[in-house]
Design a protein around this motif. Structure first.
Motif, PDB file in Angstrom:
ATOM      1  N   MET A   8      52.129  62.261 -31.540  1.00 24.98           N
ATOM      2  CA  MET A   8      52.238  61.416 -32.778  1.00 24.98           C
ATOM      3  C   MET A   8      52.107  59.967 -32.688  1.00 24.98           C
ATOM      4  O   MET A   8      51.194  59.365 -33.574  1.00 24.98           O
ATOM      5  N   ALA A   9      52.983  59.469 -31.755  1.00 23.71           N
ATOM      6  CA  ALA A   9      52.870  57.884 -31.679  1.00 23.71           C
ATOM      7  C   ALA A   9      51.398  57.582 -30.898  1.00 23.71           C
ATOM      8  O   ALA A   9      51.011  56.494 -31.310  1.00 23.71           O
ATOM      9  N   ARG A  10      51.237  58.523 -30.113  1.00 25.04           N
ATOM     10  CA  ARG A  10      49.606  58.130 -29.761  1.00 25.04           C
ATOM     11  C   ARG A  10      48.511  58.069 -30.677  1.00 25.04           C
ATOM     12  O   ARG A  10      47.731  57.243 -30.569  1.00 25.04           O
ATOM     13  N   SER A  11      48.578  59.296 -31.339  1.00 25.35           N
ATOM     14  CA  SER A  11      47.596  59.441 -32.363  1.00 25.35           C
ATOM     15  C   SER A  11      47.539  58.610 -33.526  1.00 25.35           C
ATOM     16  O   SER A  11      46.501  58.257 -33.948  1.00 25.35           O
ATOM     17  N   GLU A  12      48.665  58.073 -33.967  1.00 25.33           N
ATOM     18  CA  GLU A  12      49.080  57.099 -35.167  1.00 25.33           C
ATOM     19  C   GLU A  12      49.167  55.984 -34.701  1.00 25.33           C
ATOM     20  O   GLU A  12      49.136  54.765 -35.412  1.00 25.33           O
ATOM     21  N   ASP A  13      49.098  55.460 -33.244  1.00 21.79           N
ATOM     22  CA  ASP A  13      49.412  54.270 -32.707  1.00 21.79           C
ATOM     23  C   ASP A  13      50.582  53.629 -33.510  1.00 21.79           C
ATOM     24  O   ASP A  13      50.750  52.545 -33.981  1.00 21.79           O
ATOM     25  N   ASP A  14      51.766  54.361 -33.570  1.00 23.87           N
ATOM     26  CA  ASP A  14      52.998  54.276 -34.421  1.00 23.87           C
ATOM     27  C   ASP A  14      54.267  54.467 -33.484  1.00 23.87           C
ATOM     28  O   ASP A  14      54.809  55.672 -33.031  1.00 23.87           O
ATOM     29  N   ILE A  15      54.609  53.141 -32.742  1.00 25.50           N
ATOM     30  CA  ILE A  15      55.978  53.035 -31.976  1.00 25.50           C
ATOM     31  C   ILE A  15      57.069  53.602 -32.539  1.00 25.50           C
ATOM     32  O   ILE A  15      58.086  54.196 -31.890  1.00 25.50           O
TER      33      ILE A  15
END
Length: 197
Positions: A8-15
């Protein structure tokens, strides 16, 4: 959970998902550590030695996240046991008291001395030590179940902690029982303990 959060962090670019992934990894490592400890506890230790219960309790307390909790050691006993396994027993009971009694709980370690009567001989009288707290305690109906693998009432509990305590006691030939402390909290009595004095 960790893999999902990292995806999810990768796909949403959300750290922000990385913190949840890290928490999942920490939880996994905790479970692995408990399982490895559990696997070791069943076998009888090869060598026992005299262990200063008071000094070991202080050492274990320093290695547990205790917050504002208080430790009172009322023992001058040396017990015959395996130091690292006894350390695991004490640390697990301390963690249990803090997890269920809160970070301001008071934990007491003390000796169980025989009460002499005219109808019992010295060999009939239990000796050992106890760990008790002033937390909410354990309901009477659950006092046997707390030692079962997987049993927990704490949201973050693994259900291995008190089972490991029982495994350590069993491997030493000791008995462990849960009861109620004088302050209404939990009390764990470890009996059948040989003196190392």
């Amino acid at each position: 959970v960790a893999q999902g959060r990292l995806a999810m962090a990768r796909s949403e670019d959300d750290i922000g998902h990385v913190d949840d992934a890290a928490a999942a990894v920490d939880r996994t490592l905790e479970l692995i550590d408990d399982l490895l400890t559990l696997a070791k506890q069943g076998s009888r230790p090869e060598a026992f030695k005299a262990v200063d219960l008071s000094a070991l309790a202080d050492q274990c307390w320093a290695n547990v996240a205790t917050g504002d909790a208080t430790l009172v050691v009322d023992s001058d006993r040396h017990v015959l046991g395996h130091p690292s396994r006894l350390k695991q027993l004490l640390a697990n009971l301390f963690r249990n008291a803090i997890d269920h009694g809160g970070t301001d709980v008071t934990v007491v370690v003390g000796d169980i001395e025989p009460m002499y009567t005219t109808t019992q001989t010295d060999s009939d009288l239990p000796t050992g030590f106890y760990i008790e707290d002033d937390g909410p305690g354990i309901p009477a109906a659950e006092r046997e179940r707390v030692f079962e693998v997987g049993y927990t009432t704490h949201d973050d509990g693994t259900g291995f902690g008190l089972n490991i305590v029982k495994g350590v006691a069993d491997a030493h030939g000791w008995n462990v029982a849960a009861s109620k402390s004088a302050d209404g909290g939990a009390r764990f009595e470890i009996t059948g303990v040989e003196s190392g004095d």
